[in-house]
Design an enzyme around this catalytic site. Structure first.
Site, PDB file in Angstrom:
ATOM      1  N   ASN A 220       1.098  -1.177   0.032  1.00 46.50           N
ATOM      2  CA  ASN A 220      -0.109   0.164   0.020  1.00 46.50           C
ATOM      3  C   ASN A 220       1.110   1.099   0.141  1.00 46.50           C
ATOM      4  OD1 ASN A 220      -1.363   2.336   1.504  1.00 46.50           O
ATOM      5  ND2 ASN A 220      -3.066   0.317   2.016  1.00 46.50           N
TER       6      ASN A 220
ATOM      7  N   ASP B 179      -0.385   4.756  -0.036  1.00 45.11           N
ATOM      8  CA  ASP B 179      -0.816   6.347   0.574  1.00 45.11           C
ATOM      9  C   ASP B 179       0.504   6.080   0.616  1.00 45.11           C
ATOM     10  OD1 ASP B 179      -3.093   4.266  -0.406  1.00 45.11           O
ATOM     11  OD2 ASP B 179      -4.039   4.309   1.797  1.00 45.11           O
ATOM     12  N   HIS B 180       0.927   6.494   1.594  1.00 44.09           N
ATOM     13  CA  HIS B 180       2.035   7.337   2.439  1.00 44.09           C
ATOM     14  C   HIS B 180       3.031   7.855   2.187  1.00 44.09           C
ATOM     15  CE1 HIS B 180      -0.772   7.087   5.824  1.00 44.09           C
ATOM     16  NE2 HIS B 180      -0.930   5.545   6.058  1.00 44.09           N
TER      17      HIS B 180
ATOM     18  N   ARG C  89       3.134  19.069   0.941  1.00 45.96           N
ATOM     19  CA  ARG C  89       3.814  20.086   0.360  1.00 45.96           C
ATOM     20  C   ARG C  89       2.882  20.592  -0.617  1.00 45.96           C
ATOM     21  NH1 ARG C  89       9.006  22.452   1.807  1.00 45.96           N
ATOM     22  NH2 ARG C  89       8.737  21.824   4.230  1.00 45.96           N
TER      23      ARG C  89
ATOM     24  N   HIS D 247      -5.954   3.333  -1.400  1.00 46.03           N
ATOM     25  CA  HIS D 247      -6.896   3.931  -0.563  1.00 46.03           C
ATOM     26  C   HIS D 247      -7.409   5.360  -1.343  1.00 46.03           C
ATOM     27  CE1 HIS D 247      -9.726   4.103   3.412  1.00 46.03           C
ATOM     28  NE2 HIS D 247     -10.555   4.271   2.392  1.00 46.03           N
TER      29      HIS D 247
ATOM     30  N   ARG E  85      -9.841   7.908   0.157  1.00 44.73           N
ATOM     31  CA  ARG E  85     -10.975   8.107   0.232  1.00 44.73           C
ATOM     32  C   ARG E  85     -11.392   9.084  -0.020  1.00 44.73           C
ATOM     33  NH1 ARG E  85      -8.917   6.115   6.177  1.00 44.73           N
ATOM     34  NH2 ARG E  85     -10.118   7.984   6.405  1.00 44.73           N
TER      35      ARG E  85
ATOM     36  N   ARG F  44      -7.275  12.821   1.199  1.00 49.84           N
ATOM     37  CA  ARG F  44      -5.551  13.277   1.871  1.00 49.84           C
ATOM     38  C   ARG F  44      -4.384  12.822   1.471  1.00 49.84           C
ATOM     39  NH1 ARG F  44      -6.417  10.495   6.960  1.00 49.84           N
ATOM     40  NH2 ARG F  44      -9.309  11.291   7.712  1.00 49.84           N
TER      41      ARG F  44
ATOM     42  N   GLU G 283      -8.757   0.798  -2.121  1.00 49.96           N
ATOM     43  CA  GLU G 283     -10.044   0.554  -1.411  1.00 49.96           C
ATOM     44  C   GLU G 283     -10.217   1.172  -1.078  1.00 49.96           C
ATOM     45  OE1 GLU G 283      -6.609   0.055   2.447  1.00 49.96           O
ATOM     46  OE2 GLU G 283      -6.191  -1.262   1.630  1.00 49.96           O
TER      47      GLU G 283
ATOM     48  N   THR H 222      -6.491   6.871  10.536  1.00 45.77           N
ATOM     49  CA  THR H 222      -6.477   5.474   9.585  1.00 45.77           C
ATOM     50  C   THR H 222      -7.713   4.618   9.677  1.00 45.77           C
ATOM     51  OG1 THR H 222      -5.305   3.563   9.235  1.00 45.77           O
ATOM     52  CG2 THR H 222      -5.191   4.171  11.258  1.00 45.77           C
ATOM     53  N   THR H 223      -7.891   3.268   9.129  1.00 40.55           N
ATOM     54  CA  THR H 223      -9.113   2.900   9.204  1.00 40.55           C
ATOM     55  C   THR H 223      -9.251   2.334  10.551  1.00 40.55           C
ATOM     56  OG1 THR H 223      -8.654   2.107   7.027  1.00 40.55           O
ATOM     57  CG2 THR H 223     -10.232   0.935   7.322  1.00 40.55           C
TER      58      THR H 223
ATOM     59  N   GLU I 164     -11.395  -9.573   3.257  1.00 43.73           N
ATOM     60  CA  GLU I 164     -10.116  -8.691   3.856  1.00 43.73           C
ATOM     61  C   GLU I 164      -9.501  -8.501   5.844  1.00 43.73           C
ATOM     62  OE1 GLU I 164      -7.130  -6.805   2.521  1.00 43.73           O
ATOM     63  OE2 GLU I 164      -6.176  -5.538   4.787  1.00 43.73           O
TER      64      GLU I 164
ATOM     65  N   HIS J  48      -3.854  -4.495   8.318  1.00 41.40           N
ATOM     66  CA  HIS J  48      -3.119  -3.430   9.552  1.00 41.40           C
ATOM     67  C   HIS J  48      -2.425  -3.419   9.951  1.00 41.40           C
ATOM     68  CE1 HIS J  48      -5.018   0.162  10.763  1.00 41.40           C
ATOM     69  NE2 HIS J  48      -5.480   0.413   9.914  1.00 41.40           N
ATOM     70  N   GLY J  49      -1.753  -3.001   9.875  1.00 38.42           N
ATOM     71  CA  GLY J  49      -1.069  -2.853  11.448  1.00 38.42           C
ATOM     72  C   GLY J  49       0.143  -3.284  11.413  1.00 38.42           C
TER      73      GLY J  49
ATOM     74  N   GLY K 206       1.236  -1.292   5.030  1.00 36.48           N
ATOM     75  CA  GLY K 206       1.389   0.326   3.836  1.00 36.48           C
ATOM     76  C   GLY K 206       1.953   1.124   4.908  1.00 36.48           C
ATOM     77  N   HIS K 207       2.095   0.813   6.116  1.00 35.99           N
ATOM     78  CA  HIS K 207       2.476   1.912   6.864  1.00 35.99           C
ATOM     79  C   HIS K 207       4.005   1.700   6.460  1.00 35.99           C
ATOM     80  CE1 HIS K 207       4.015   4.342  10.757  1.00 35.99           C
ATOM     81  NE2 HIS K 207       2.652   5.146   9.621  1.00 35.99           N
TER      82      HIS K 207
HETATM   83  N1  PXP Z   1      -5.460  -2.686   4.504  1.00 36.95           N
HETATM   84  C1  PXP Z   1      -6.625  -1.786   4.421  1.00 36.95           C
HETATM   85  C2  PXP Z   1      -8.001  -2.748   4.477  1.00 36.95           C
HETATM   86  C3  PXP Z   1      -6.424  -0.377   5.142  1.00 36.95           C
HETATM   87  O1  PXP Z   1      -7.416   0.112   5.813  1.00 36.95           O
HETATM   88  C4  PXP Z   1      -5.260  -0.322   5.763  1.00 36.95           C
HETATM   89  C5  PXP Z   1      -4.589   1.126   5.250  1.00 36.95           C
HETATM   90  O2  PXP Z   1      -4.897   1.908   4.719  1.00 36.95           O
HETATM   91  C6  PXP Z   1      -3.977  -1.297   5.331  1.00 36.95           C
HETATM   92  C7  PXP Z   1      -4.718  -3.024   5.145  1.00 36.95           C
HETATM   93  C8  PXP Z   1      -2.287  -1.312   5.058  1.00 36.95           C
HETATM   94  O3  PXP Z   1      -2.789  -1.001   6.871  1.00 36.95           O
HETATM   95  P1  PXP Z   1      -1.409  -0.258   6.942  1.00 36.95           P
HETATM   96  O4  PXP Z   1      -1.039   1.090   6.229  1.00 36.95           O
HETATM   97  O5  PXP Z   1      -0.888  -0.191   8.999  1.00 36.95           O
HETATM   98  O6  PXP Z   1      -0.139  -1.429   6.860  1.00 36.95           O
END
Ligand code: PXP
Length: 243
Positions: free
Chosen positions: A7, A9-10, A18, A43, A45, A49, A70, A100-101, A151, A190-191, A212-213
């Site tokens: 992922n 996103d970040h 910026r 994602h 959103r 963001r 997502e 976050t979600t 998921e 997630h996480g 992702g993160h």
């Molecule tokens: N899966 C879903 C459905 C999510 O919403 C997210 C966060 O965007 C992730 C996975 C990834 O989570 P993380 O960034 O904590 O790895």
């Protein structure tokens, strides 16, 4: 072999800080793909963001790996998905004020609306997963809603400390087995990070992890290719230790 969805996103979060055009999440996604990411997850959103529609359409044009979008399960986002044409869509709950979600979808309560969204996406050839807590009722409702996959939200496992973490892991294990028994493909996410991914990757029914993160954070230190290779190696090692 469990698929790794990276992922990005970040990467876009840093760009949006910026409001310019670097760093580019599409460039990061291409590096992740070359390093072995099996799919790229973003994602879109509602508050935009981080990821923007233009990022998703550029990813659609340039990726060889699958694209997993997502999104909130409402009609506006469904319209975007139908024109952006990802390979997969993962429906998530969304609240504007959250960082976050924060929890899984309540498929039991919103089954009717979700069934309609799932069917519109599936009719367009998009595979649909529902992001749910490890809860049997939500898994059964996901199957009734017509999803291809669930998921399983691993956030509670990742956040728990001490003996509670073993309980949360057991909940994910049982949910994965139950979901597979219902005929659903099982994903997780997630996480997850280098320190907690192994027990989740060792669960046989889980065939895809979306992370992702922690990968983006690691990529700042060692580069995207190295960060993806490290995570792939941890997943592969956990799988072979578990089998
Ligand atoms: N899966 C879903 C459905 C999510 O919403 C997210 C966060 O965007 C992730 C996975 C990834 O989570 P993380 O960034 O904590 O790895």
């Amino acid at each position: 072999m469990t698929r790794l969805g990276v992922n990005v996103d970040h990467v876009a979060t840093v760009r949006q800080a910026r409001m310019i055009d670097i760093p580019d999440p599409v460039e990061a996604a291409l590096l992740a793909e070359q390093a072995g990411a099996d799919l790229i997850t973003v994602h879109l959103r509602e508050d935009r963001r981080h990821i923007q529609e233009r990022d998703v359409s550029r990813l659609r044009q340039r990726l060889t790996a699958g694209l997993n979008l997502e999104m909130a399960g409402n009609s506006e986002m469904t319209g975007h998905a139908l024109s952006l044409k990802p390979d997969d869509a993962c429906l998530v709950p969304e609240r504007r004020e959250e960082l976050t979600t924060e929890g899984g979808l309540d498929v039991v309560a919103h089954g009717k609306q979700l069934r309609e969204v799932v069917s519109r996406l599936r009719d367009a050839g998009i595979r649909v997963s529902l992001f749910v807590d490890p809860d049997l009722k939500q898994l059964e409702a996901s199957r009734e809603a017509g999803a291809d996959a669930v998921e399983i939200h691993t956030g509670a496992y990742c956040d728990a400390g001490g003996p509670r973490q073993a309980e949360e892991l057991e909940a994910v294990r049982q949910a994965a087995a139950a979901a597979a028994g219902l005929g659903l493909e099982v994903h997780g996410g997630h996480g997850l990070n280098a320190g907690n991914v192994a027990p989740i990757a060792a669960i046989e029914e889980i065939v895809e992890l979306n992370i992702g993160h922690s990968i983006v954070a690691r990529s700042i230190m060692v580069g995207m290719a190295q960060a993806v290779k490290e995570m792939k190696a941890l997943i592969a090692a956990a799988e072979s230790a578990g089998s």
